[in-house]
Motif scaffolding. Structure first.
Motif: not given
Length: 211
Positions: A70-78, A34-39, A184-186
């Motif tokens: 999208e996650r990485l663009a916002g520095s959200r860890p992957v 689910d995209p919303q949950t993933v983000l 970084g976040p990746l």
């Protein structure tokens, strides 16, 4: 506070094993596409087994490349694991067929030039000094690998404004390949931390602590 992790379900990877391992180190894990949950999750884990091309087909079907981007663009860890690491590169070359990857890093996944394949079992990793990923993990500790393909040359070109990724290597049958990248976040590992016992759990804990 408990950190939330979305474990991306795109038809590839041992999701149950990864889920258990992440829960073991204290994460609240949701297996989802689910995209919303993933983000929204604190962290996104992308596992993967099998062929590069089939993983990319599954990933595209759930808009995985866009969600990762999208996650990485916002520095959200992957966190990418095994083929989940490989698909982060530009392309994969299997049996003479090239498949486009997510393009987060330059480079091509190719067959290892080793006398025995797959590379299956426990192996050490040439860690980067000061790595957050490998904090508290000794240089002689071993991680569990299962793969026949890998990134055998690192092609990243940085500039004065870019912090170079920390790249760790391993060797099998005389051929060196990228074993892990911390950028970084990746983060990504060619080995399976979820199958690497207490040492793998420590690496996953190090990741959870960054979320």
């Amino acid at each position: 506070m408990t950190k939330t992790v979305a474990l991306l379900d795109y038809g590839s990877g041992n999701l149950r094993s990864a889920q258990r391992a992440l829960e073991r180190v204290g994460a609240d894990v949701t297996v989802t596409a689910d995209p919303q949950t993933v983000l929204a999750a604190d962290g996104l884990a992308v596992p993967g087994v099998g062929a590069f091309a089939s993983c990319m087909r599954g990933l595209r079907a759930v808009h995985g490349p866009r969600l990762i981007g999208e996650r990485l663009a916002g520095s959200r860890p992957v966190l990418g694991i095994c083929v989940g690491m490989q698909i982060l590169f530009d392309s994969g070359d299997e049996h003479g067929v090239s498949t486009t990857g997510c393009g987060e890093w330059p480079g091509t996944v190719t067959r290892l030039q080793a006398p025995v394949l797959p590379h299956m079992g426990w192996n050490t990793v040439e860690q980067v000094a000061g790595s957050t990923m490998f904090a508290g993990i000794g240089a002689q500790e071993r991680f569990y690998f299962v793969h026949s393909y890998g990134v055998r040359t690192w092609e990243f070109v940085g500039d004065d404004l870019t912090t170079p990724p920390q790249v760790s290597w391993a060797e099998h049958g005389g051929d060196r390949f990228v074993a892990a990248v911390e950028n970084g976040p990746l983060w990504a590992t060619q080995f399976h931390p979820e199958k690497s016992g207490d040492i793998g759990a420590l690496l996953l804990r190090n990741w959870i602590d960054t979320l």
